[in-house]
Design a protein around this motif. Sequence first.
Motif, PDB file in Angstrom:
ATOM      1  N   GLU A  39       3.270  17.492 -19.439  1.00  0.00           N
ATOM      2  CA  GLU A  39       2.729  16.888 -20.660  1.00  0.00           C
ATOM      3  C   GLU A  39       2.129  15.537 -20.303  1.00  0.00           C
ATOM      4  O   GLU A  39       2.462  14.963 -19.271  1.00  0.00           O
ATOM      5  N   MET A 298      -9.568  10.891 -12.142  1.00  0.00           N
ATOM      6  CA  MET A 298      -9.389  10.032 -10.969  1.00  0.00           C
ATOM      7  C   MET A 298      -8.157  10.481 -10.183  1.00  0.00           C
ATOM      8  O   MET A 298      -8.174  10.606  -8.963  1.00  0.00           O
ATOM      9  N   ARG A 301      -8.746  13.888  -8.357  1.00  0.00           N
ATOM     10  CA  ARG A 301      -9.492  13.829  -7.102  1.00  0.00           C
ATOM     11  C   ARG A 301      -8.634  13.267  -5.977  1.00  0.00           C
ATOM     12  O   ARG A 301      -8.678  13.736  -4.846  1.00  0.00           O
TER      13      ARG A 301
ATOM     14  N   LYS B   3     -15.418   0.297 -11.973  1.00  0.00           N
ATOM     15  CA  LYS B   3     -14.132   0.964 -11.771  1.00  0.00           C
ATOM     16  C   LYS B   3     -13.468   0.547 -10.456  1.00  0.00           C
ATOM     17  O   LYS B   3     -12.257   0.412 -10.389  1.00  0.00           O
ATOM     18  N   ILE B   7      -9.711  -1.057 -10.152  1.00  0.00           N
ATOM     19  CA  ILE B   7      -8.630  -0.489  -9.343  1.00  0.00           C
ATOM     20  C   ILE B   7      -8.116  -1.523  -8.339  1.00  0.00           C
ATOM     21  O   ILE B   7      -6.911  -1.734  -8.205  1.00  0.00           O
ATOM     22  N   ASN B  11      -4.426  -3.066  -7.714  1.00  0.00           N
ATOM     23  CA  ASN B  11      -3.717  -2.770  -6.478  1.00  0.00           C
ATOM     24  C   ASN B  11      -4.739  -2.673  -5.349  1.00  0.00           C
ATOM     25  O   ASN B  11      -5.510  -1.724  -5.291  1.00  0.00           O
ATOM     26  N   ALA B  13      -4.131  -2.209  -2.282  1.00  0.00           N
ATOM     27  CA  ALA B  13      -3.568  -1.556  -1.098  1.00  0.00           C
ATOM     28  C   ALA B  13      -4.044  -0.117  -0.897  1.00  0.00           C
ATOM     29  O   ALA B  13      -3.574   0.559   0.001  1.00  0.00           O
ATOM     30  N   TYR B  14      -4.974   0.366  -1.729  1.00  0.00           N
ATOM     31  CA  TYR B  14      -5.507   1.713  -1.493  1.00  0.00           C
ATOM     32  C   TYR B  14      -6.361   1.704  -0.230  1.00  0.00           C
ATOM     33  O   TYR B  14      -7.063   0.724   0.045  1.00  0.00           O
ATOM     34  N   ALA B  17     -10.369   5.607   2.015  1.00  0.00           N
ATOM     35  CA  ALA B  17     -10.407   7.071   1.850  1.00  0.00           C
ATOM     36  C   ALA B  17      -9.862   7.457   0.480  1.00  0.00           C
ATOM     37  O   ALA B  17     -10.428   8.310  -0.215  1.00  0.00           O
ATOM     38  N   GLN B  18      -8.779   6.799   0.090  1.00  0.00           N
ATOM     39  CA  GLN B  18      -8.210   7.103  -1.232  1.00  0.00           C
ATOM     40  C   GLN B  18      -9.151   6.670  -2.347  1.00  0.00           C
ATOM     41  O   GLN B  18      -9.355   7.393  -3.316  1.00  0.00           O
ATOM     42  N   LEU B  21     -11.914   9.169  -2.776  1.00  0.00           N
ATOM     43  CA  LEU B  21     -11.495  10.357  -3.533  1.00  0.00           C
ATOM     44  C   LEU B  21     -11.434  10.052  -5.023  1.00  0.00           C
ATOM     45  O   LEU B  21     -11.977  10.783  -5.849  1.00  0.00           O
ATOM     46  N   MET B  22     -10.788   8.947  -5.339  1.00  0.00           N
ATOM     47  CA  MET B  22     -10.578   8.637  -6.750  1.00  0.00           C
ATOM     48  C   MET B  22     -11.889   8.432  -7.490  1.00  0.00           C
ATOM     49  O   MET B  22     -12.032   8.801  -8.643  1.00  0.00           O
ATOM     50  N   LEU B  23     -12.834   7.810  -6.810  1.00  0.00           N
ATOM     51  CA  LEU B  23     -14.086   7.472  -7.484  1.00  0.00           C
ATOM     52  C   LEU B  23     -15.186   8.479  -7.214  1.00  0.00           C
ATOM     53  O   LEU B  23     -16.307   8.342  -7.706  1.00  0.00           O
ATOM     54  N   ASN B  24     -14.838   9.499  -6.438  1.00  0.00           N
ATOM     55  CA  ASN B  24     -15.795  10.575  -6.167  1.00  0.00           C
ATOM     56  C   ASN B  24     -17.079  10.040  -5.515  1.00  0.00           C
ATOM     57  O   ASN B  24     -18.186  10.379  -5.920  1.00  0.00           O
ATOM     58  N   GLU B 151      12.760  -0.397 -15.531  1.00  0.00           N
ATOM     59  CA  GLU B 151      11.491   0.349 -15.569  1.00  0.00           C
ATOM     60  C   GLU B 151      11.546   1.245 -16.788  1.00  0.00           C
ATOM     61  O   GLU B 151      12.538   1.928 -16.995  1.00  0.00           O
ATOM     62  N   ASP B 154      10.787   7.412 -17.595  1.00  0.00           N
ATOM     63  CA  ASP B 154       9.908   8.473 -18.044  1.00  0.00           C
ATOM     64  C   ASP B 154      10.667   9.247 -19.111  1.00  0.00           C
ATOM     65  O   ASP B 154      11.657   9.889 -18.830  1.00  0.00           O
ATOM     66  N   ARG B 156       9.913  11.726 -20.617  1.00  0.00           N
ATOM     67  CA  ARG B 156       9.564  13.149 -20.706  1.00  0.00           C
ATOM     68  C   ARG B 156      10.645  13.985 -20.034  1.00  0.00           C
ATOM     69  O   ARG B 156      11.039  13.711 -18.921  1.00  0.00           O
TER      70      ARG B 156
END
Lengths: 388, 160
Positions: A39, A298, A301, B3, B7, B11, B13-14, B17-18, B21-24, B151, B154, B156
């Motif tokens: 979800e 995002m 990918r 964008k 990002i 952070n 620290a990406y 390469a990451q 991918l994220m931004l295509n 924290e 979650d 869920r």
Amino acid sequence: MDYSSKINDSIKSVKPSGIRKFFDIVNEMDNVISLSIGEPDFKTPWHIRKAGIDSLEMGRTWYTPNRGFAQLREEISNYMKRKCNLTYSADSEVVVTVGGSEAIDIAIRCLVGKGDEVLIPQPSFVCYEPLTIMAQATPVIIETKMENNFRLTVDDIKDKLTENTKLLILPFPNNPTGAIMEKKDLEAIAKLVEEHDLMVLSDEIYSELTYGGKNHISFASIEGMKERTIVINGFSKSYAMTGWRLGFACGPKEIVEMMTKLHQFCIMSAPTTAQYAAIEALKNGDDDIAYMRDQYDMRRRLVVGSLNKMGLTCFEPEGAFYCFPCIKSTGLTSEEFCTKLLHAKHVALVPGSAFGECGEGYVRLSYSYSLKHLKKALTLIEEFLKEL
Amino acid sequence: MDKLLKILSENSAYTTAQLALMLNEPEDYIKAQIKEYEDSGVIRGYQAMVNWDSVPDAGVMAIIELKVTPQKEKGFDEIAEKVMMFDEVSSVYLMAGGYDLALVVKGDTIQDVSAFVAKKLSALEGIVSTATHFMLKRYKEGSVALVDVEEPTDGREMIV
């Protein structure tokens, strides 16, 4: 007392969820990094929550009409026109339900019974088979394959057709594979549906979550299919409203009439507060959908690219928020893979076999998590693969 | 907003390469883009978000309100640029409202900061008044929580 003799044989014959054992272990462990939840991680957008709160403050706490508020059905009708160019009468062709799940249940129960066969593509969400059994009908499983991008093909269906086939379930965009169906795929199936005089339950709950510029196509929008299709949709995935429990079905008025009758006796009416919130969602929620879709994309990918790089072949999911990597190269079964990963790295995925036998050899990874969480989990999965 | 910048600002620290991918986008494009931001001064540096409160003997911090006399032609810039040259000063902002410049100042001890204000800062031409507020505890900086708030779990619980 021997309760076994007191309990309905149909429900006894429904297999318990295959993943319960696995998640009993997960729940006992601390510090598990889960990628197993199906979800949205987003909270319902504030203006939608506020509409629910306002209705409570105003004391609007009564039942609604059985079919749902007229204003909500009107908005649903507008939505179907806006998104799919489909015209449904708010008065007679829309019913508001307790989540998409209830809509699936009552649609199946209104369409099939003893002796009828229901075609269910798998891997897919876990409810279709049990609900078919509870409706006394016979589930017939169709396996979708990775080489077809987990799309349903005419050939797959043809093999399973008999004179008793009455209903085809179309669960796209798909949980757990992330597969979608494009117009040409649907048109091919439409021809077959027409030839064999079938009805179709099109579960389009993930319709707003498609990527790469491929917009969702409703099966009902294919020529001749509106009169044969019950479209199921809802607010859970598109507006991050799972806990509000609100969905809807649109279809031919004769069938929606029957579904409403059943809904009236088993549910009365869908949650009132949720209906007020949903009106706001449909009126002013398009930007929220776009924002969340962008975020999922995002993550998608990053996850798919990373999995492929580490050698877990992952078909490119184009919908929902799951990817379904193949783990056959590890020589492990889905459940072994998930169990080992859990013990070694405390990362929880869902074995593909939970979504039908043909899900064996795959695992489902949900990317409905923050980038930070995903990044951490991906690093651990990569370590795990190297240590195998 | 761009964008990539968004990002990185959350952070940095990406890996490229990451980010690709994220931004295509191709990785080379991401690298070029980052270089362009660095060269043009949009990206000025990368820092770790340190919680100094958890580091022994990390010193003290103060926020200092300055009222100053704006200079002819240069307005507040001249005095602001002088103030920012001090090593003790980690941030300088021009403010609207009750005072003109807000400073964040770091020192080893309260005495150090006091001495800085009394001897260096107040001595600058154009400073009308100072008000020094010592920080007692840091909760959040640069969008990062510095205290171990639980924290948000979650909530869920449904698996499928």
